[in-house]
Design a protein around this motif. Structure first.
Motif, PDB file in Angstrom:
ATOM      1  N   LYS A  11       0.832  -1.209   0.000  1.00 30.65           N
ATOM      2  CA  LYS A  11       0.000   0.000   0.000  1.00 30.65           C
ATOM      3  C   LYS A  11       0.866   1.259   0.000  1.00 30.65           C
ATOM      4  O   LYS A  11       0.550   2.250  -0.670  1.00 30.65           O
ATOM      5  CB  LYS A  11      -0.936  -0.003   1.206  1.00 30.65           C
ATOM      6  N   ARG A  12       1.957   1.224   0.756  1.00 34.96           N
ATOM      7  CA  ARG A  12       2.850   2.384   0.806  1.00 34.96           C
ATOM      8  C   ARG A  12       3.411   2.683  -0.587  1.00 34.96           C
ATOM      9  O   ARG A  12       3.472   3.842  -1.005  1.00 34.96           O
ATOM     10  CB  ARG A  12       3.983   2.126   1.795  1.00 34.96           C
ATOM     11  N   VAL A  13       3.817   1.635  -1.295  1.00 37.68           N
ATOM     12  CA  VAL A  13       4.339   1.826  -2.652  1.00 37.68           C
ATOM     13  C   VAL A  13       3.252   2.373  -3.569  1.00 37.68           C
ATOM     14  O   VAL A  13       3.470   3.336  -4.317  1.00 37.68           O
ATOM     15  CB  VAL A  13       4.901   0.498  -3.210  1.00 37.68           C
ATOM     16  N   ARG A  14       2.063   1.782  -3.524  1.00 35.93           N
ATOM     17  CA  ARG A  14       0.955   2.237  -4.383  1.00 35.93           C
ATOM     18  C   ARG A  14       0.593   3.686  -4.118  1.00 35.93           C
ATOM     19  O   ARG A  14       0.426   4.490  -5.040  1.00 35.93           O
ATOM     20  CB  ARG A  14      -0.294   1.367  -4.167  1.00 35.93           C
ATOM     21  N   ASP A  15       0.452   4.029  -2.833  1.00 34.10           N
ATOM     22  CA  ASP A  15       0.035   5.393  -2.484  1.00 34.10           C
ATOM     23  C   ASP A  15       1.094   6.412  -2.904  1.00 34.10           C
ATOM     24  O   ASP A  15       0.763   7.484  -3.431  1.00 34.10           O
ATOM     25  CB  ASP A  15      -0.224   5.502  -0.985  1.00 34.10           C
ATOM     26  N   SER A  16       2.366   6.086  -2.673  1.00 28.19           N
ATOM     27  CA  SER A  16       3.439   7.003  -3.066  1.00 28.19           C
ATOM     28  C   SER A  16       3.471   7.167  -4.580  1.00 28.19           C
ATOM     29  O   SER A  16       3.616   8.285  -5.100  1.00 28.19           O
ATOM     30  CB  SER A  16       4.795   6.482  -2.576  1.00 28.19           C
ATOM     31  N   TYR A  49      21.848  -2.876 -12.159  1.00 22.03           N
ATOM     32  CA  TYR A  49      20.482  -2.418 -11.916  1.00 22.03           C
ATOM     33  C   TYR A  49      20.246  -1.126 -12.684  1.00 22.03           C
ATOM     34  O   TYR A  49      21.192  -0.437 -13.104  1.00 22.03           O
ATOM     35  CB  TYR A  49      20.232  -2.193 -10.416  1.00 22.03           C
ATOM     36  N   CYS A  50      18.984  -0.803 -12.900  1.00 24.90           N
ATOM     37  CA  CYS A  50      18.630   0.482 -13.500  1.00 24.90           C
ATOM     38  C   CYS A  50      17.489   1.097 -12.697  1.00 24.90           C
ATOM     39  O   CYS A  50      16.531   0.416 -12.347  1.00 24.90           O
ATOM     40  CB  CYS A  50      18.256   0.331 -14.973  1.00 24.90           C
ATOM     41  N   GLU A  51      17.637   2.364 -12.386  1.00 19.61           N
ATOM     42  CA  GLU A  51      16.602   3.103 -11.673  1.00 19.61           C
ATOM     43  C   GLU A  51      15.653   3.714 -12.697  1.00 19.61           C
ATOM     44  O   GLU A  51      16.082   4.357 -13.646  1.00 19.61           O
ATOM     45  CB  GLU A  51      17.240   4.190 -10.805  1.00 19.61           C
ATOM     46  N   ILE A  52      14.359   3.518 -12.494  1.00 15.61           N
ATOM     47  CA  ILE A  52      13.340   4.062 -13.378  1.00 15.61           C
ATOM     48  C   ILE A  52      12.743   5.336 -12.798  1.00 15.61           C
ATOM     49  O   ILE A  52      12.570   6.339 -13.495  1.00 15.61           O
ATOM     50  CB  ILE A  52      12.211   3.024 -13.612  1.00 15.61           C
ATOM     51  N   LEU A  53      12.437   5.281 -11.518  1.00 12.23           N
ATOM     52  CA  LEU A  53      11.837   6.412 -10.806  1.00 12.23           C
ATOM     53  C   LEU A  53      12.603   6.620  -9.513  1.00 12.23           C
ATOM     54  O   LEU A  53      12.869   5.658  -8.792  1.00 12.23           O
ATOM     55  CB  LEU A  53      10.359   6.122 -10.524  1.00 12.23           C
ATOM     56  N   GLY A  54      12.970   7.863  -9.224  1.00 10.65           N
ATOM     57  CA  GLY A  54      13.699   8.149  -8.001  1.00 10.65           C
ATOM     58  C   GLY A  54      14.547   9.394  -8.149  1.00 10.65           C
ATOM     59  O   GLY A  54      14.445  10.123  -9.147  1.00 10.65           O
ATOM     60  N   PRO A  55      15.436   9.641  -7.182  1.00  5.61           N
ATOM     61  CA  PRO A  55      16.278  10.838  -7.236  1.00  5.61           C
ATOM     62  C   PRO A  55      17.174  10.882  -8.466  1.00  5.61           C
ATOM     63  O   PRO A  55      17.553  11.965  -8.919  1.00  5.61           O
ATOM     64  CB  PRO A  55      17.107  10.738  -5.946  1.00  5.61           C
ATOM     65  N   ARG A  56      17.548   9.710  -9.006  1.00  2.27           N
ATOM     66  CA  ARG A  56      18.422   9.661 -10.175  1.00  2.27           C
ATOM     67  C   ARG A  56      17.645   9.441 -11.472  1.00  2.27           C
ATOM     68  O   ARG A  56      18.225   9.231 -12.532  1.00  2.27           O
ATOM     69  CB  ARG A  56      19.466   8.558  -9.987  1.00  2.27           C
ATOM     70  N   GLY A  57      16.346   9.461 -11.382  1.00  2.00           N
ATOM     71  CA  GLY A  57      15.480   9.412 -12.558  1.00  2.00           C
ATOM     72  C   GLY A  57      15.602   8.139 -13.372  1.00  2.00           C
ATOM     73  O   GLY A  57      16.082   7.137 -12.875  1.00  2.00           O
ATOM     74  N   ILE A  87      12.583   9.339 -14.254  1.00  2.00           N
ATOM     75  CA  ILE A  87      11.374   9.955 -13.698  1.00  2.00           C
ATOM     76  C   ILE A  87      11.724  10.439 -12.296  1.00  2.00           C
ATOM     77  O   ILE A  87      12.108   9.651 -11.433  1.00  2.00           O
ATOM     78  CB  ILE A  87      10.212   8.949 -13.652  1.00  2.00           C
ATOM     79  N   CYS A  88      11.594  11.730 -12.072  1.00  9.21           N
ATOM     80  CA  CYS A  88      12.095  12.336 -10.836  1.00  9.21           C
ATOM     81  C   CYS A  88      11.129  12.126  -9.670  1.00  9.21           C
ATOM     82  O   CYS A  88       9.939  12.417  -9.773  1.00  9.21           O
ATOM     83  CB  CYS A  88      12.330  13.829 -11.046  1.00  9.21           C
ATOM     84  N   ALA A  89      11.650  11.607  -8.550  1.00 12.37           N
ATOM     85  CA  ALA A  89      10.872  11.419  -7.328  1.00 12.37           C
ATOM     86  C   ALA A  89      11.850  11.382  -6.161  1.00 12.37           C
ATOM     87  O   ALA A  89      13.013  11.011  -6.327  1.00 12.37           O
ATOM     88  CB  ALA A  89      10.049  10.138  -7.382  1.00 12.37           C
ATOM     89  N   GLU A  90      11.371  11.742  -4.979  1.00 15.59           N
ATOM     90  CA  GLU A  90      12.257  11.830  -3.813  1.00 15.59           C
ATOM     91  C   GLU A  90      11.961  10.800  -2.735  1.00 15.59           C
ATOM     92  O   GLU A  90      12.833  10.435  -1.977  1.00 15.59           O
ATOM     93  CB  GLU A  90      12.160  13.235  -3.185  1.00 15.59           C
ATOM     94  N   GLU A 119      13.581  10.822   2.399  1.00 18.52           N
ATOM     95  CA  GLU A 119      14.171  11.490   1.234  1.00 18.52           C
ATOM     96  C   GLU A 119      15.694  11.516   1.337  1.00 18.52           C
ATOM     97  O   GLU A 119      16.393  11.258   0.360  1.00 18.52           O
ATOM     98  CB  GLU A 119      13.620  12.913   1.148  1.00 18.52           C
ATOM     99  N   GLU A 120      16.201  11.775   2.537  1.00 17.66           N
ATOM    100  CA  GLU A 120      17.658  11.834   2.727  1.00 17.66           C
ATOM    101  C   GLU A 120      18.308  10.490   2.439  1.00 17.66           C
ATOM    102  O   GLU A 120      19.327  10.410   1.742  1.00 17.66           O
ATOM    103  CB  GLU A 120      17.980  12.267   4.162  1.00 17.66           C
ATOM    104  N   ARG A 121      17.718   9.406   2.942  1.00 17.37           N
ATOM    105  CA  ARG A 121      18.328   8.096   2.768  1.00 17.37           C
ATOM    106  C   ARG A 121      18.236   7.630   1.313  1.00 17.37           C
ATOM    107  O   ARG A 121      19.182   7.051   0.786  1.00 17.37           O
ATOM    108  CB  ARG A 121      17.647   7.077   3.682  1.00 17.37           C
ATOM    109  N   LEU A 122      17.122   7.885   0.651  1.00 19.36           N
ATOM    110  CA  LEU A 122      16.986   7.456  -0.737  1.00 19.36           C
ATOM    111  C   LEU A 122      17.923   8.238  -1.657  1.00 19.36           C
ATOM    112  O   LEU A 122      18.355   7.728  -2.689  1.00 19.36           O
ATOM    113  CB  LEU A 122      15.541   7.614  -1.207  1.00 19.36           C
TER     114      LEU A 122
END
Length: 232
Positions: free
Chosen positions: A46-51, A121-129, A131-134, A210-213
């Motif tokens: 649920k946390r993943v879905r809501d975020s 690995y490849c990041e799709i969504l996150g601080p390194r994009g 797709i930008c997210a924190e 946000e800091e840890r991610l």
């Protein structure tokens, strides 16, 4: 006068259907799968879905990074083929649409030589994009056949894997097939092994501050610590 870069409008998620549809597949994985009766897994899903829903609604910026391959990406085509035959077909097809735009990396300052040929690995969504997210990271991990991903943990980060293609085990406890989910609570030491004949592709989600991610501080456990954890 404005430079060309200043005149080009920033791309947003809704301008990039292939990335948007890939996020829809992540939502489906974390919405439709079973929690197996586990409250922590149900809460994590649920946390993943809501975020993710909040991020998609905000229509974040998309910054395509330069594509980058690693030796293991020679196995990606086979993994996607297998994924299209299995329980997570939609995810495999959506990932194939952006396969040539992925930035594969290691995440560690020092990677054992053998692992460098068998993992990325490849990041799709996150601080390194791109797709930008924190507050949420989504991506994929690819393993070659006969890979041992050494003991490691993630401080203050909750992690889940969902199999897209290939069978694998964690901490030698069970064999996980496509569609299955594994939850690693913050600080949990875990080790991954893959089968002998086919590659393994896992979708993953990280939740945390946000800091840890932004600075996950990825480190492999020392060989001595790994032996102690295994009771050797």
């Amino acid at each position: 006068m404005h430079s060309l870069s200043e005149r080009v409008e920033q791309l947003r998620l809704n301008d990039c259907p292939d990335w948007l549809y890939l996020l829809h597949e992540f939502d489906a994985l974390y919405r439709q799968g079973s929690d197996g009766g586990s409250r922590p897994i149900r809460t994590h899903r649920k946390r993943v879905r809501d975020s993710l829903a909040l991020i998609v609604e905000a229509n974040p910026a998309v910054n395509d990074r330069p594509p980058e391959v690693k030796p293991v990406t020679a196995h990606l085509g086979r993994a996607l083929d297998l994924g299209e035959r299995g329980a997570v077909q939609g995810m495999s097809r959506a990932l194939a649409r952006v396969a040539g735009r992925l930035t594969w990396e290691y995440g560690y300052e020092k990677v054992p030589k053998a692992l460098a040929r068998k993992y990325a690995y490849c990041e799709i969504l996150g601080p390194r994009g791109p797709i930008c997210a924190e507050r949420l990271i989504l991506g994929f991990v690819l393993f070659a056949p006969s890979t041992t991903y050494p003991q490691h943990s993630h401080k203050d980060i909750e992690e889940s894997y969902i199999s897209v293609a290939g069978a694998w085990s964690e901490n030698d406890a069970a064999v996980h097939a496509p569609g299955s989910l594994i939850l690693n609570r913050p600080g949990l030491e875990h080790r991954i092994t893959t089968g002998d004949l086919i590659p393994c592709l896992l979708a993953y989600a990280w939740t945390g501050s946000e800091e840890r991610l932004n600075q996950p501080g990825m480190k492999l456990s020392s060989p001595r610590k790994a032996r102690i954890e295994k009771g050797i």
